[in-house]
Design an enzyme around this catalytic site. Sequence first.
Site, short mmCIF file in Angstrom:
data_model
loop_
_atom_site.label_atom_id
_atom_site.label_comp_id
_atom_site.label_asym_id
_atom_site.label_seq_id
_atom_site.Cartn_x
_atom_site.Cartn_y
_atom_site.Cartn_z
N ASP A 24 -4.18 6.62 27.90
CA ASP A 24 -3.20 5.63 27.45
C ASP A 24 -3.59 5.14 26.05
OD1 ASP A 24 -1.27 3.46 27.63
OD2 ASP A 24 -2.99 2.16 28.09
N ASP A 26 -2.05 1.73 24.27
CA ASP A 26 -2.08 0.27 24.12
C ASP A 26 -2.95 -0.38 25.20
OD1 ASP A 26 -0.08 -0.02 21.91
OD2 ASP A 26 1.16 1.03 23.38
MG LIG Z 1 -1.97 0.29 28.34
#
Ligand SMILES: [Mg+2]
Length: 223
Positions: A24, A26
């Site tokens: 991932d 963010d």
């Molecule tokens: Mg995230």
Amino acid sequence: MVDIRRYEGFAEIPIERYDGLLIDLDDTLYRYEPCHRTGIDAAFSARDLGLDASSFARRYREARDAVTARLEGQGACRSRLFAFQAMAETLGLDHGYDIALELDHAYWNAFLGAMSVDVEARDLLIRCQRHDLPVAVVTDMTAEVQIRKLRQLGLINLVDYIVTSEETGREKPHPSMFEAALRKLNIRAGRAVMVGDHLIKDIEGAASIGISGALVVLKEVVA
Ligand SMILES: [Mg+2]
């Protein structure tokens, strides 16, 4: 067999068990909230819309929520440009689309300038490179912004591929996001691991098609 674990740090993830790593962006590779706050401050200062700072923030939130609801599940649902445009139109401003572009640029330039990479996360990607493990970032957002973030974080040489929800038309935890990453990495689900901070979107989404999961939550930064 799908193996799902929570790790206290990126260093504990046993990458040698896998043929490829999905990760991932963010709140995994950097911390989102302080960057977002800096971006909103910059957008507020970019143009006088006749609002004070708190009204601006509230109007922005309302506009973003409306855009998110209208485009739910698609990459564009996170577009700040659309949120600023909706906000300007709601305020009845002339040429709201042009104001929106100015605010969008101010927001992202300030946001990107405030980013700093999570050093442990970067170390994980360096470890992958040393083990010849290909890496795909799997992320909900428009592509241009996410690629700019990877540049700003200095991670281009450590990330082989990116899959965005703008590209697939679906957001995590939809399997399309993870299937696209497996295709790019050219590996089987059973030989992959997904690293992220969100149990449902990142870990359970990946697990639904047989990808192991490593949940890692960024530690609080003490100012
Ligand atoms: Mg995230």
